[in-house]
Design an enzyme around this catalytic site. Structure first.
Site, mmCIF file in Angstrom:
data_model
loop_
_atom_site.group_PDB
_atom_site.id
_atom_site.type_symbol
_atom_site.label_atom_id
_atom_site.label_comp_id
_atom_site.label_asym_id
_atom_site.label_seq_id
_atom_site.Cartn_x
_atom_site.Cartn_y
_atom_site.Cartn_z
ATOM 1 N N GLU A 3 0.834 -1.300 0.028
ATOM 2 C CA GLU A 3 -0.104 -0.066 0.166
ATOM 3 C C GLU A 3 1.040 1.195 -0.135
ATOM 4 O O GLU A 3 1.867 1.238 0.023
ATOM 5 C CB GLU A 3 -1.059 0.117 1.279
ATOM 6 C CG GLU A 3 -1.815 -1.449 1.053
ATOM 7 C CD GLU A 3 -3.239 -1.425 1.834
ATOM 8 O OE1 GLU A 3 -3.581 -0.224 2.363
ATOM 9 O OE2 GLU A 3 -3.633 -2.469 2.188
ATOM 10 N N LYS A 51 0.562 4.717 -4.684
ATOM 11 C CA LYS A 51 1.241 3.671 -4.620
ATOM 12 C C LYS A 51 2.002 3.231 -5.942
ATOM 13 O O LYS A 51 2.241 2.182 -6.147
ATOM 14 C CB LYS A 51 -0.027 2.484 -4.690
ATOM 15 C CG LYS A 51 -0.845 2.425 -3.390
ATOM 16 C CD LYS A 51 -1.738 1.486 -3.197
ATOM 17 C CE LYS A 51 -2.954 1.633 -3.827
ATOM 18 N NZ LYS A 51 -3.937 0.504 -3.826
ATOM 19 N N ASN A 163 -6.317 -2.404 0.481
ATOM 20 C CA ASN A 163 -7.347 -3.154 0.634
ATOM 21 C C ASN A 163 -7.143 -3.279 2.487
ATOM 22 O O ASN A 163 -8.288 -3.239 3.258
ATOM 23 C CB ASN A 163 -7.250 -4.476 0.065
ATOM 24 C CG ASN A 163 -8.666 -5.057 -0.078
ATOM 25 O OD1 ASN A 163 -9.449 -4.409 0.211
ATOM 26 N ND2 ASN A 163 -8.846 -6.316 0.013
ATOM 27 N N ARG A 248 -13.151 -6.698 -4.285
ATOM 28 C CA ARG A 248 -12.019 -7.022 -3.516
ATOM 29 C C ARG A 248 -12.525 -7.480 -2.306
ATOM 30 O O ARG A 248 -13.608 -7.008 -1.839
ATOM 31 C CB ARG A 248 -11.223 -5.652 -3.323
ATOM 32 C CG ARG A 248 -10.329 -5.314 -4.518
ATOM 33 C CD ARG A 248 -9.291 -5.958 -4.975
ATOM 34 N NE ARG A 248 -8.386 -5.982 -3.958
ATOM 35 C CZ ARG A 248 -7.415 -4.995 -3.691
ATOM 36 N NH1 ARG A 248 -7.400 -3.955 -4.357
ATOM 37 N NH2 ARG A 248 -6.263 -5.270 -2.934
#
Ligand code: ZN
Length: 258
Positions: A3, A51, A163, A248
Protein backbone atom coordinates in the site's frame (compact mmCIF):
# COMPACT_ATOMS: atom_id res chain seq x y z
CA UNK A 1 -0.01 -6.35 0.39
CA UNK A 2 1.79 -3.22 -0.91
CA UNK A 3 0.00 0.00 0.00
CA UNK A 4 1.15 3.61 0.10
CA UNK A 5 3.35 3.01 3.14
CA UNK A 6 5.19 0.11 1.46
CA UNK A 7 5.85 2.11 -1.69
CA UNK A 8 6.98 5.13 0.33
CA UNK A 9 9.48 2.98 2.22
CA UNK A 10 10.72 1.29 -0.95
CA UNK A 11 11.27 4.68 -2.59
CA UNK A 12 13.18 5.95 0.44
CA UNK A 13 15.48 2.90 0.53
CA UNK A 14 16.04 2.91 -3.23
CA UNK A 15 16.74 6.63 -3.18
CA UNK A 16 19.35 6.19 -0.42
CA UNK A 17 21.07 3.41 -2.38
CA UNK A 18 20.90 4.82 -5.90
CA UNK A 19 20.43 8.60 -6.00
CA UNK A 20 23.42 10.53 -7.28
CA UNK A 21 25.17 7.42 -8.60
CA UNK A 22 25.80 6.15 -12.12
CA UNK A 23 23.94 3.04 -13.25
CA UNK A 24 26.28 0.23 -14.23
CA UNK A 25 23.45 -2.07 -15.25
CA UNK A 26 19.92 -1.54 -16.56
CA UNK A 27 17.96 -4.59 -17.58
CA UNK A 28 14.23 -4.12 -18.23
CA UNK A 29 12.46 -7.45 -18.69
CA UNK A 30 9.17 -6.18 -20.03
CA UNK A 31 8.70 -6.64 -23.80
CA UNK A 32 7.70 -3.04 -24.56
CA UNK A 33 10.85 -1.64 -22.91
CA UNK A 34 13.32 -4.51 -23.30
CA UNK A 35 15.65 -2.40 -25.44
CA UNK A 36 15.82 0.49 -22.97
CA UNK A 37 19.31 0.81 -21.52
CA UNK A 38 19.94 3.61 -19.04
CA UNK A 39 23.32 2.34 -17.90
CA UNK A 40 25.85 5.17 -17.75
CA UNK A 41 23.09 7.58 -16.70
CA UNK A 42 22.88 9.21 -13.27
CA UNK A 43 19.99 8.33 -10.97
CA UNK A 44 18.51 11.66 -9.96
CA UNK A 45 16.04 10.42 -7.36
CA UNK A 46 13.47 7.79 -6.48
CA UNK A 47 10.09 8.95 -5.18
CA UNK A 48 6.66 7.55 -4.43
CA UNK A 49 3.35 8.99 -5.50
CA UNK A 50 0.53 7.10 -3.79
CA UNK A 51 1.16 3.48 -4.71
CA UNK A 52 3.30 4.40 -7.75
CA UNK A 53 7.09 4.37 -7.72
CA UNK A 54 9.05 6.81 -9.86
CA UNK A 55 12.77 6.28 -10.52
CA UNK A 56 14.21 9.30 -12.30
CA UNK A 57 17.29 8.43 -14.26
CA UNK A 58 18.94 10.83 -16.70
CA UNK A 59 16.03 12.29 -18.68
CA UNK A 60 13.82 9.26 -18.09
CA UNK A 61 11.49 7.91 -15.44
CA UNK A 62 11.01 4.23 -14.74
CA UNK A 63 7.49 4.01 -13.37
CA UNK A 64 6.27 0.93 -11.56
CA UNK A 65 3.25 -0.22 -9.63
CA UNK A 66 3.58 -3.14 -7.22
CA UNK A 67 -0.08 -4.31 -7.46
CA UNK A 68 -0.66 -7.43 -5.31
CA UNK A 69 2.67 -9.26 -5.17
CA UNK A 70 5.31 -6.88 -6.43
CA UNK A 71 8.35 -5.60 -4.60
CA UNK A 72 11.63 -3.79 -5.20
CA UNK A 73 14.50 -5.30 -3.24
CA UNK A 74 18.06 -4.19 -2.76
CA UNK A 75 21.07 -6.45 -2.74
CA UNK A 76 24.70 -5.62 -2.11
CA UNK A 77 27.25 -6.57 -4.75
CA UNK A 78 27.15 -10.31 -5.38
CA UNK A 79 24.60 -11.02 -2.62
CA UNK A 80 22.19 -13.82 -3.55
CA UNK A 81 18.71 -12.62 -4.51
CA UNK A 82 15.94 -13.48 -2.07
CA UNK A 83 13.45 -14.28 -4.86
CA UNK A 84 13.78 -16.29 -8.10
CA UNK A 85 15.39 -14.47 -11.04
CA UNK A 86 12.55 -15.37 -13.44
CA UNK A 87 10.25 -13.09 -11.41
CA UNK A 88 12.52 -10.08 -12.01
CA UNK A 89 11.00 -7.39 -14.25
CA UNK A 90 13.62 -4.70 -13.74
CA UNK A 91 17.25 -4.84 -12.64
CA UNK A 92 19.23 -1.69 -11.91
CA UNK A 93 22.69 -1.63 -10.41
CA UNK A 94 25.38 0.81 -9.42
CA UNK A 95 28.87 -0.02 -8.16
CA UNK A 96 27.52 -1.04 -4.74
CA UNK A 97 23.89 -2.16 -5.00
CA UNK A 98 21.57 -4.08 -7.26
CA UNK A 99 17.89 -3.12 -7.13
CA UNK A 100 15.53 -5.80 -8.44
CA UNK A 101 11.84 -5.29 -9.10
CA UNK A 102 10.05 -8.63 -8.70
CA UNK A 103 6.55 -9.37 -10.04
CA UNK A 104 5.80 -5.73 -10.72
CA UNK A 105 2.18 -5.17 -11.72
CA UNK A 106 3.18 -2.42 -14.13
CA UNK A 107 6.47 -1.13 -15.48
CA UNK A 108 6.79 1.79 -17.87
CA UNK A 109 9.63 3.95 -19.09
CA UNK A 110 8.75 7.51 -20.10
CA UNK A 111 10.56 10.79 -20.45
CA UNK A 112 10.48 12.50 -17.04
CA UNK A 113 8.71 15.52 -18.50
CA UNK A 114 5.89 13.12 -19.49
CA UNK A 115 5.54 11.20 -16.22
CA UNK A 116 2.43 13.22 -15.38
CA UNK A 117 0.55 11.11 -17.92
CA UNK A 118 0.99 8.18 -15.51
CA UNK A 119 0.30 9.84 -12.16
CA UNK A 120 -1.62 13.08 -12.72
CA UNK A 121 -4.96 11.30 -12.24
CA UNK A 122 -4.08 10.64 -8.59
CA UNK A 123 -5.67 12.60 -5.77
CA UNK A 124 -3.56 14.12 -2.99
CA UNK A 125 -0.93 11.69 -1.71
CA UNK A 126 -1.36 10.83 1.99
CA UNK A 127 2.42 10.50 2.31
CA UNK A 128 3.39 13.15 -0.20
CA UNK A 129 4.54 16.75 0.10
CA UNK A 130 1.36 17.76 -1.74
CA UNK A 131 -1.04 16.30 0.85
CA UNK A 132 -4.20 18.38 0.95
CA UNK A 133 -6.90 17.13 3.32
CA UNK A 134 -9.48 19.64 2.08
CA UNK A 135 -9.06 18.51 -1.50
CA UNK A 136 -9.29 14.84 -0.50
CA UNK A 137 -12.53 15.59 1.38
CA UNK A 138 -13.96 17.49 -1.56
CA UNK A 139 -13.08 14.60 -3.89
CA UNK A 140 -14.79 12.08 -1.60
CA UNK A 141 -17.90 14.24 -1.26
CA UNK A 142 -18.34 14.48 -5.02
CA UNK A 143 -20.09 11.11 -5.00
CA UNK A 144 -22.16 10.90 -1.79
CA UNK A 145 -23.92 7.70 -2.89
CA UNK A 146 -20.72 5.73 -3.24
CA UNK A 147 -19.75 3.23 -0.56
CA UNK A 148 -17.00 4.59 1.71
CA UNK A 149 -15.04 1.33 1.28
CA UNK A 150 -14.84 1.98 -2.47
CA UNK A 151 -14.31 5.73 -2.23
CA UNK A 152 -11.29 5.30 0.08
CA UNK A 153 -9.67 2.84 -2.34
CA UNK A 154 -10.20 5.11 -5.33
CA UNK A 155 -6.77 6.66 -5.84
CA UNK A 156 -8.31 9.61 -7.70
CA UNK A 157 -9.86 10.77 -4.40
CA UNK A 158 -6.78 10.37 -2.23
CA UNK A 159 -3.72 8.25 -2.94
CA UNK A 160 -2.12 5.58 -0.78
CA UNK A 161 -4.93 3.51 0.77
CA UNK A 162 -5.13 -0.16 -0.18
CA UNK A 163 -7.28 -3.08 0.88
CA UNK A 164 -5.75 -3.47 4.35
CA UNK A 165 -6.15 0.16 5.35
CA UNK A 166 -9.67 0.55 4.02
CA UNK A 167 -10.87 -2.32 6.23
CA UNK A 168 -8.97 -1.04 9.25
CA UNK A 169 -10.03 2.59 8.80
CA UNK A 170 -13.70 1.61 8.56
CA UNK A 171 -13.36 -0.48 11.73
CA UNK A 172 -11.62 2.28 13.67
CA UNK A 173 -14.28 4.79 12.62
CA UNK A 174 -17.10 2.36 13.48
CA UNK A 175 -18.60 2.44 9.99
CA UNK A 176 -19.45 -0.39 7.61
CA UNK A 177 -17.48 -0.33 4.34
CA UNK A 178 -20.86 -0.23 2.53
CA UNK A 179 -21.96 3.02 4.20
CA UNK A 180 -22.58 5.72 1.55
CA UNK A 181 -20.04 8.54 1.80
CA UNK A 182 -22.89 11.00 2.37
CA UNK A 183 -23.96 9.10 5.50
CA UNK A 184 -20.51 8.98 7.12
CA UNK A 185 -20.54 11.24 10.16
CA UNK A 186 -17.42 13.40 10.50
CA UNK A 187 -15.90 12.41 7.18
CA UNK A 188 -12.97 14.71 7.95
CA UNK A 189 -12.07 12.44 10.88
CA UNK A 190 -11.93 9.47 8.52
CA UNK A 191 -9.53 11.39 6.26
CA UNK A 192 -7.47 12.51 9.25
CA UNK A 193 -7.27 8.93 10.57
CA UNK A 194 -6.12 7.70 7.15
CA UNK A 195 -3.33 10.26 7.20
CA UNK A 196 -2.25 9.35 10.73
CA UNK A 197 -2.31 5.58 10.13
CA UNK A 198 -0.17 5.75 7.00
CA UNK A 199 2.30 8.10 8.64
CA UNK A 200 2.52 5.93 11.76
CA UNK A 201 3.45 2.96 9.58
CA UNK A 202 5.56 4.55 6.86
CA UNK A 203 8.92 3.65 8.40
CA UNK A 204 8.15 0.21 9.81
CA UNK A 205 8.04 -3.15 8.08
CA UNK A 206 5.05 -4.50 10.02
CA UNK A 207 1.82 -2.64 9.43
CA UNK A 208 0.06 -1.96 12.75
CA UNK A 209 -3.35 -0.41 13.33
CA UNK A 210 -4.07 -1.77 16.82
CA UNK A 211 -1.10 -0.19 18.55
CA UNK A 212 0.27 -3.65 19.35
CA UNK A 213 3.57 -4.10 17.53
CA UNK A 214 4.15 -7.73 18.56
CA UNK A 215 0.91 -9.56 17.75
CA UNK A 216 -2.68 -8.92 16.69
CA UNK A 217 -1.44 -6.02 14.61
CA UNK A 218 -4.68 -5.58 12.61
CA UNK A 219 -8.28 -5.33 13.84
CA UNK A 220 -10.26 -6.99 11.06
CA UNK A 221 -8.23 -7.51 7.86
CA UNK A 222 -7.99 -11.22 7.03
CA UNK A 223 -9.68 -12.25 10.32
CA UNK A 224 -12.81 -13.96 8.93
CA UNK A 225 -14.84 -15.59 11.73
CA UNK A 226 -12.31 -14.78 14.43
CA UNK A 227 -13.49 -12.87 17.52
CA UNK A 228 -13.36 -9.08 17.37
CA UNK A 229 -10.62 -7.84 19.70
CA UNK A 230 -13.05 -5.31 21.13
CA UNK A 231 -16.36 -7.16 21.49
CA UNK A 232 -15.74 -10.84 20.66
CA UNK A 233 -18.26 -10.93 17.77
CA UNK A 234 -17.00 -13.05 14.82
CA UNK A 235 -15.49 -10.81 12.12
CA UNK A 236 -17.55 -10.67 8.93
CA UNK A 237 -16.14 -11.09 5.43
CA UNK A 238 -17.46 -10.14 2.00
CA UNK A 239 -16.48 -8.52 -1.26
CA UNK A 240 -16.93 -4.97 -2.44
CA UNK A 241 -16.42 -3.49 -5.89
CA UNK A 242 -17.84 -1.12 -8.49
CA UNK A 243 -18.33 -4.12 -10.76
CA UNK A 244 -17.85 -7.90 -10.80
CA UNK A 245 -14.35 -7.31 -12.17
CA UNK A 246 -13.17 -5.09 -9.37
CA UNK A 247 -14.44 -7.06 -6.37
CA UNK A 248 -11.99 -7.07 -3.46
CA UNK A 249 -12.31 -8.80 -0.11
CA UNK A 250 -13.23 -6.80 2.91
CA UNK A 251 -13.81 -7.46 6.59
CA UNK A 252 -15.76 -5.80 9.39
CA UNK A 253 -17.15 -6.34 12.88
CA UNK A 254 -20.96 -6.59 12.66
CA UNK A 255 -21.28 -5.16 16.16
CA UNK A 256 -18.63 -2.43 16.32
CA UNK A 257 -19.47 -1.10 12.87
CA UNK A 258 -22.90 0.08 11.78
ZN1 ZN B 1 -16.46 -5.73 17.55
Amino acid sequence: MPEGDTVYRSAKQLNAALAGTVLTRCDIRVPAFATVDLSGEIVRNVASRGKHLLMRIGEYTIHSHLKMEGSWRLFRGEQRWSRPAYLARGILANSEYTAVGFELGTLNVVRTDEEGSLVDHLGPDLLGPDWDAELALANLREDPEREIGLALLDQRNLAGIGNVYRAEICFLRGILPTTPVGDVANLEKTVDLSYRLLHANKDRSTRVTTGNLRRDTLWVYGRTGKPCFRCGTPIGHGTLGDSELTLRDTWWCPRCQS
